[in-house]
Scaffold this active site. Structure first.
Site, PDB file in Angstrom:
ATOM      1  N   PRO A   2       0.839  -1.203   0.000  1.00  0.00           N
ATOM      2  CA  PRO A   2       0.000   0.000   0.000  1.00  0.00           C
ATOM      3  C   PRO A   2       0.873   1.251   0.000  1.00  0.00           C
ATOM      4  O   PRO A   2       1.818   1.368   0.775  1.00  0.00           O
ATOM      5  CB  PRO A   2      -0.796  -0.128   1.297  1.00  0.00           C
ATOM      6  CG  PRO A   2      -0.840  -1.603   1.566  1.00  0.00           C
ATOM      7  CD  PRO A   2       0.483  -2.118   1.090  1.00  0.00           C
ATOM      8  N   GLU A   3       0.556   2.184  -0.897  1.00  0.00           N
ATOM      9  CA  GLU A   3       1.321   3.417  -1.012  1.00  0.00           C
ATOM     10  C   GLU A   3       0.505   4.580  -0.440  1.00  0.00           C
ATOM     11  O   GLU A   3      -0.545   4.374   0.177  1.00  0.00           O
ATOM     12  CB  GLU A   3       1.717   3.647  -2.471  1.00  0.00           C
ATOM     13  CG  GLU A   3       2.650   2.555  -2.997  1.00  0.00           C
ATOM     14  CD  GLU A   3       3.219   2.868  -4.376  1.00  0.00           C
ATOM     15  OE1 GLU A   3       3.129   4.033  -4.817  1.00  0.00           O
ATOM     16  OE2 GLU A   3       3.758   1.953  -5.012  1.00  0.00           O
TER      17      GLU A   3
END
Length: 270
Positions: A2-3
């Site tokens: 996840p960014e």
């Protein structure tokens, strides 16, 4: 992994249930994730009221009225589940509010982390003290990038992933932003012109804002706290599109930089 947009989406989802709520119960269902849970986590959170939620880079922050903040990182596969029908094997941290809402931090690979920090000391917490400006904040400017890149021969894509230069940028969004700005990902950062950097800053902001609006990009495990998937992957212009046309008639290319796949168009990016 996840960014930034996925973490921002997560924080906003949690805020709908947690902001202003009192935490009535805390359950830690295993001793550690990437590293041990704080030994005083249960005591510090039980009975505390949540005074706000924030994001710093790829970390989520849950502030409480006890002058402490719980910091979480989702690692490779972490996600929060709101109102799960049942607690699952990989729900390693469970919070229940005084209104009966249940939130579970699920992390099958256990590369995530949870820390407890005094709110007043957040800026000097080691992970944050070393970070550059937020890409959606006023601190990210062409002037900042020009100064950080001056004399550097390393590829611009590699330096944009350096959290000490810009906080929170990840592989997907750097590939997309460089494409929109028309900059080769392997170009020496110190050789990128000021006008190109002037295009890059709004490209970074735009691609992140669009992804946040779409709920992030779902690859494998990521889902929003509501359980919905992130749909920005349908708008990728180069990432994950090796061999496809980028729209100019040329095919999107792929090569490996620093152990990560880089996607780009040789005609559009100079």
């Amino acid at each position: 992994m996840p960014e930034l947009p996925e973490v921002e989406t997560t924080v906003r989802g949690l805020a709908r249930v947690l902001d202003g709520a009192r935490i009535a119960r805390v359950a830690v269902n295993r001793p550690d994730l990437r590293r041990p849970f704080p030994p005083d986590l249960v005591q510090a959170l039980t009975g505390a009221r949540v005074t706000g939620l924030d994001r710093r880079a790829k970390y989520g922050l849950i502030h409480t009225d006890r002058d402490s903040t719980m910091i979480f990182h989702l690692g490779m596969s972490g996600r929060w589940r709101i109102e799960p029908e049942q607690i699952e094997k990989h729900d390693h941290l469970v919070l229940e509010t005084d209104a009966g809402h249940v939130l579970a931090l699920n992390d099958a690979r256990r590369f995530g982390s949870v820390d407890l920090v005094q709110t007043a000391a957040l800026d000097i917490w080691p992970a944050f003290a070393a970070m550059g400006p937020e890409p959606l904040g006023d601190g990210l400017t062409a002037k900042h990038l020009a100064k950080a890149f001056a004399g550097r021969s390393a590829p611009i894509k590699q330096l944009l992933l350096d959290q000490a230069i810009v906080a929170g940028l990840g592989n997907i969004y750097v590939c997309e932003a460089l494409f929109r700005a028309g900059i080769r990902p392997d170009k020496a950062a110190g050789q990128v012109s000021r006008p190109a950097l002037g295009r890059l800053v709004p490209a970074i902001r735009t691609v992140l804002a669009e992804s946040i609006a779409a709920g992030g990009s779902t690859i494998r495990d990521y889902a929003q706290p509501s359980g919905e998937l992130g749909y920005f992957a349908t708008a990728w212009q180069v990432y994950g599109r090796e061999g496809e046309s980028c729209g100019c008639g040329q095919s999107v290319r792929r090569f490996v930089q620093g152990g990560r796949s880089t996607f780009w168009c040789a005609k559009c990016q100079k």
